[in-house]
Design an enzyme around this catalytic site. Structure first.
Site, PDB file in Angstrom:
ATOM      1  N   ASN A  27       0.813  -1.229   0.000  1.00  0.00           N
ATOM      2  CA  ASN A  27       0.000   0.000   0.000  1.00  0.00           C
ATOM      3  C   ASN A  27       0.845   1.278   0.000  1.00  0.00           C
ATOM      4  OD1 ASN A  27       0.799  -0.556   2.615  1.00  0.00           O
ATOM      5  ND2 ASN A  27      -1.054   0.274   3.546  1.00  0.00           N
ATOM      6  N   SER A  74      -0.132  -7.729   7.029  1.00  0.00           N
ATOM      7  CA  SER A  74      -1.378  -8.148   7.675  1.00  0.00           C
ATOM      8  C   SER A  74      -1.094  -8.827   9.023  1.00  0.00           C
ATOM      9  CB  SER A  74      -2.116  -9.120   6.761  1.00  0.00           C
ATOM     10  OG  SER A  74      -1.313 -10.255   6.558  1.00  0.00           O
ATOM     11  N   THR A 127      -0.091 -12.584   8.611  1.00  0.00           N
ATOM     12  CA  THR A 127       1.318 -12.848   8.280  1.00  0.00           C
ATOM     13  C   THR A 127       2.218 -12.442   9.449  1.00  0.00           C
ATOM     14  OG1 THR A 127       0.757 -12.379   5.977  1.00  0.00           O
ATOM     15  CG2 THR A 127       3.089 -12.530   6.498  1.00  0.00           C
ATOM     16  N   GLU A 156       4.151  -4.074  12.439  1.00  0.00           N
ATOM     17  CA  GLU A 156       3.128  -3.047  12.202  1.00  0.00           C
ATOM     18  C   GLU A 156       2.053  -3.732  11.374  1.00  0.00           C
ATOM     19  OE1 GLU A 156       3.106  -0.232  13.607  1.00  0.00           O
ATOM     20  OE2 GLU A 156       5.171   0.053  14.231  1.00  0.00           O
ATOM     21  N   CYS A 159      -3.232   1.509   6.566  1.00  0.00           N
ATOM     22  CA  CYS A 159      -3.411   0.752   7.804  1.00  0.00           C
ATOM     23  C   CYS A 159      -4.242   1.550   8.803  1.00  0.00           C
ATOM     24  CB  CYS A 159      -2.060   0.369   8.387  1.00  0.00           C
ATOM     25  SG  CYS A 159      -0.941   1.756   8.591  1.00  0.00           S
ATOM     26  N   GLU A 175       7.808   2.105  15.622  1.00  0.00           N
ATOM     27  CA  GLU A 175       8.637   2.677  14.567  1.00  0.00           C
ATOM     28  C   GLU A 175       8.613   4.181  14.786  1.00  0.00           C
ATOM     29  OE1 GLU A 175       7.083   0.850  10.801  1.00  0.00           O
ATOM     30  OE2 GLU A 175       9.089  -0.044  10.825  1.00  0.00           O
TER      31      GLU A 175
HETATM   32  P1  NAD Z   1       0.820  -9.341   3.739  1.00  0.00           P
HETATM   33  O1  NAD Z   1       0.916  -9.700   5.159  1.00  0.00           O
HETATM   34  O2  NAD Z   1       0.105 -10.250   2.822  1.00  0.00           O
HETATM   35  O3  NAD Z   1       2.282  -9.176   3.089  1.00  0.00           O
HETATM   36  C1  NAD Z   1       3.238  -8.290   3.631  1.00  0.00           C
HETATM   37  C2  NAD Z   1       4.628  -8.787   3.244  1.00  0.00           C
HETATM   38  O4  NAD Z   1       4.887 -10.026   3.887  1.00  0.00           O
HETATM   39  C3  NAD Z   1       4.852  -9.032   1.763  1.00  0.00           C
HETATM   40  O5  NAD Z   1       6.147  -8.564   1.407  1.00  0.00           O
HETATM   41  C4  NAD Z   1       4.789 -10.542   1.661  1.00  0.00           C
HETATM   42  O6  NAD Z   1       5.503 -11.072   0.550  1.00  0.00           O
HETATM   43  C5  NAD Z   1       5.428 -10.962   2.959  1.00  0.00           C
HETATM   44  N1  NAD Z   1       5.112 -12.313   3.412  1.00  0.00           N
HETATM   45  C6  NAD Z   1       4.108 -13.124   3.027  1.00  0.00           C
HETATM   46  N2  NAD Z   1       4.132 -14.274   3.726  1.00  0.00           N
HETATM   47  C7  NAD Z   1       5.181 -14.187   4.594  1.00  0.00           C
HETATM   48  C8  NAD Z   1       5.704 -15.039   5.611  1.00  0.00           C
HETATM   49  N3  NAD Z   1       5.159 -16.228   5.885  1.00  0.00           N
HETATM   50  N4  NAD Z   1       6.770 -14.614   6.314  1.00  0.00           N
HETATM   51  C9  NAD Z   1       7.326 -13.399   6.073  1.00  0.00           C
HETATM   52  N5  NAD Z   1       6.863 -12.551   5.124  1.00  0.00           N
HETATM   53  C10 NAD Z   1       5.800 -12.934   4.393  1.00  0.00           C
HETATM   54  O7  NAD Z   1       0.204  -7.879   3.757  1.00  0.00           O
HETATM   55  P2  NAD Z   1      -0.302  -7.027   2.516  1.00  0.00           P
HETATM   56  O8  NAD Z   1      -1.567  -7.671   2.047  1.00  0.00           O
HETATM   57  O9  NAD Z   1       0.833  -6.832   1.565  1.00  0.00           O
HETATM   58  O10 NAD Z   1      -0.619  -5.613   3.182  1.00  0.00           O
HETATM   59  C11 NAD Z   1      -1.859  -5.249   3.691  1.00  0.00           C
HETATM   60  C12 NAD Z   1      -1.890  -5.335   5.197  1.00  0.00           C
HETATM   61  O11 NAD Z   1      -0.818  -4.579   5.739  1.00  0.00           O
HETATM   62  C13 NAD Z   1      -3.141  -4.744   5.825  1.00  0.00           C
HETATM   63  O12 NAD Z   1      -3.634  -5.607   6.840  1.00  0.00           O
HETATM   64  C14 NAD Z   1      -2.677  -3.438   6.463  1.00  0.00           C
HETATM   65  O13 NAD Z   1      -3.454  -2.984   7.522  1.00  0.00           O
HETATM   66  C15 NAD Z   1      -1.293  -3.792   6.843  1.00  0.00           C
HETATM   67  N6  NAD Z   1      -0.477  -2.586   6.973  1.00  0.00           N
HETATM   68  C16 NAD Z   1      -0.111  -2.195   8.233  1.00  0.00           C
HETATM   69  C17 NAD Z   1       0.621  -1.014   8.412  1.00  0.00           C
HETATM   70  C18 NAD Z   1       1.046  -0.570   9.774  1.00  0.00           C
HETATM   71  O14 NAD Z   1       1.928   0.255   9.884  1.00  0.00           O
HETATM   72  N7  NAD Z   1       0.473  -1.087  10.840  1.00  0.00           N
HETATM   73  C19 NAD Z   1       0.963  -0.251   7.312  1.00  0.00           C
HETATM   74  C20 NAD Z   1       0.574  -0.679   6.051  1.00  0.00           C
HETATM   75  C21 NAD Z   1      -0.149  -1.865   5.896  1.00  0.00           C
END
Ligand code: NAD
Length: 474
Positions: free
Chosen positions: A146, A221, A224, A242, A276, A449
């Site tokens: 995002n 997410s 994950t 995060e 997020c 962070e």
């Molecule tokens: P995601 O968890 O699917 O993927 C995030 C990253 O993790 C990607 O680079 C992915 O390749 C990697 N990944 C996947 N499986 C993994 C594993 N088993 N071990 C380690 N890494 C792995 O998230 P997304 O769909 O890309 O992003 C959306 C989510 O991110 C939403 O839930 C949103 O709220 C959250 N988000 C949180 C913040 C925050 O600061 N709290 C900021 C932005 C987005």
């Protein structure tokens, strides 16, 4: 637009073992190929980061700051190229993409200027106790799709300024801006200090479980994030997580409905709701509901949904097909059980376009209210009693952000104090600042962070507790 991208391993820009398509979400067409790293290449990247770390840590913080500032200057010189590439891979309107890049440059410079001097904890009667901080070693950055650039530099800058080195892995659907940053870093940073590997979602566990990774900084997410935490347990690695959010906006009864509607609309629909800390549920006094809905309906209908590279687009497509299908299903479900307040128009062409939608009349356990939608759709709920709305806002496994809107600022701040989340903004939204800690409560995250608290997470604290023998009685 640039279409030739390389991985960065040990200071060298290299091809992967294969490539995969990067799709523009506004056209559903592939516009570039991303190099894919093998497990062996990931091992090489970690080994390079490990080898480079002692010399990097031996530099003074001012010397490391100079390197980071050079990187920020190089990004600034290519600001527009970064912005256009970000719009192409992520989908956000160009002005929002330029803003993310500008914020990223600012973040690097701000964090590069921070320091963690020794803290004197006691200095009396011949007893001197100091807390001294040293780098952890090699850190991994794993980022989502995002905000691929600002979330990465928010990890890279504190990691490097404190003397660690890094292996970064972007999300598979938005890797290119990270690779453009890698290209600049190849010319500026010493070999091995910053490495980038790309994957199609398979390298994450290998990176987080790698024995030479000392810390994982993950944004993504909650599902994950739990896996990252579990895999870090084996080596008792440091983790900063995060994660997701389901932020409530509480509109108090003294704020004009028109003002509240505008603020809430912007907080819910920016970046097509894929933030997020986006406003994901709005609570409005019952007596204000009709007027609030009329005002938010006007704003929703005025949205210009289009390719982010088209001038005038206010809402771009959502970033990928999986998210598109998920958000559409949530909207269909919510329309069936609630009342449609307003829906924007959307272009009748290819692209993951979702019309901004506002829905009322839902119960608190409806999926659109209880879960994280991460898309341009907002439920509006009513309340009559402030205690009741505070309890409902807090009744969530998430606790990332939240907002309270009211003319009486002190009263609004009193409500904010009672919201169980990492950040609560009063009469503003998204005021994220590299100098101020950002963190989630409950299942929205672990650790901080930004700010001094964020910087500390890239260091090990040592207590040095000394007595002066000359001061001891003979
Ligand atoms: P995601 O968890 O699917 O993927 C995030 C990253 O993790 C990607 O680079 C992915 O390749 C990697 N990944 C996947 N499986 C993994 C594993 N088993 N071990 C380690 N890494 C792995 O998230 P997304 O769909 O890309 O992003 C959306 C989510 O991110 C939403 O839930 C949103 O709220 C959250 N988000 C949180 C913040 C925050 O600061 N709290 C900021 C932005 C987005």
């Amino acid at each position: 637009m640039k279409t030739d991208f390389k991985l960065l391993i040990d200071g060298k820009l290299v091809d992967g073992v294969s490539t995969f398509d990067v799709v523009n979400p506004a056209t559903e067409e592939s516009f570039a190929q991303c190099p894919r790293a093998s497990e062996a290449m990931l091992d090489e990247a970690v080994a390079a980061a490990k080898a480079a770390q002692p010399a990097w840590a031996a530099l003074s913080a001012d010397e490391r700051q100079a390197y980071l500032n050079k990187l920020a200057d190089a990004m600034e010189a290519r600001h527009e190229e970064f912005g256009r590439l970000l719009t192409a891979e992520q989908g956000k309107p160009l002005d929002q993409a330029m803003y993310e890049i500008g914020g990223s440059i600012y973040t690097i410079r701000a964090i590069a200027g921070m320091r963690l001097p020794d803290q004197t904890m006691r200095d009396e009667g011949g007893n001197t106790i100091i807390e001294h901080r040293t780098p952890l070693g090699v850190c991994a950055a794993i980022t989502p799709w995002n905000f691929p650039v600002i979330l990465l530099v928010g990890k890279m800058a504190p990691c490097l300024i404190t003397g660690n080195t890094m292996v970064a892995k972007p999300a598979p659907t938005t890797p290119l801006t990270t690779l453009l940053l890698a290209e600049l870093a190849a010319d500026i940073l010493p070999a091995g200090v910053f490495n980038v590997v790309c994957d199609q979602n398979e390298l994450g566990p290998k990176l987080t479980g790698h024995p030479d990774i000392a810390k994982v900084s993950f944004t993504g997410s909650t599902a994950t994030g739990k896996k990252v935490m579990a895999s870090a347990a084996e080596g008792v690695k440091r983790v900063t997580l995060e994660l997701g959010g389901n932020d409530a906006a509480i509109v108090l009864d003294d704020v004009p409905a028109k003002v509240a509607a505008e603020k809430v609309y912007n907080g819910a629909m920016a970046n097509a709701g894929q933030i997020c800390v986006a406003i994901k549920r709005a609570y409005v006094p019952t007596a204000m509901y009709d007027e609030f809905c009329a005002e938010i309906a006007k704003l929703t209908k005025a949205a210009v949904v289009d390719d982010g590279s088209k001038q005038g687009a206010t809402v771009g497509p959502v970033q990928n097909k999986m998210q598109y299908d998920k958000v559409l299903a949530m909207i269909e479900d919510a329309k069936a059980s609630g009342t449609l307040i307003a829906e924007a128009a959307k272009p009748d062409k290819a692209g993951y376009f979702i019309a901004p939608t506002v829905i009322g009349g839902l119960s608190d356990d409806a999926p659109l209210v209880a879960e994280e939608q991460f898309g341009p759709v907002l439920p509006v709920l009513t309340y009559d009693d402030i205690e009741d709305v505070i309890q409902r806002a807090n009744d969530s496994p998430f606790g990332l952000g939240g907002t309270v809107w009211g003319m009486d600022q002190l009263r609004a701040m009193d409500v904010a104090r009672r919201i169980n989340s990492g950040t609560v903004w009063v009469n503003q939204h998204l005021a994220i600042d590299p100098n101020i800690p950002f963190r989630g409560s409950k299942q929205s995250g672990l650790g901080s962070e930004h700010g001094t608290a964020g910087l500390m997470e890239y260091t090990q604290a040592h207590i040095i507790n000394a007595v002066n023998l000359e001061a001891e009685p003979a």
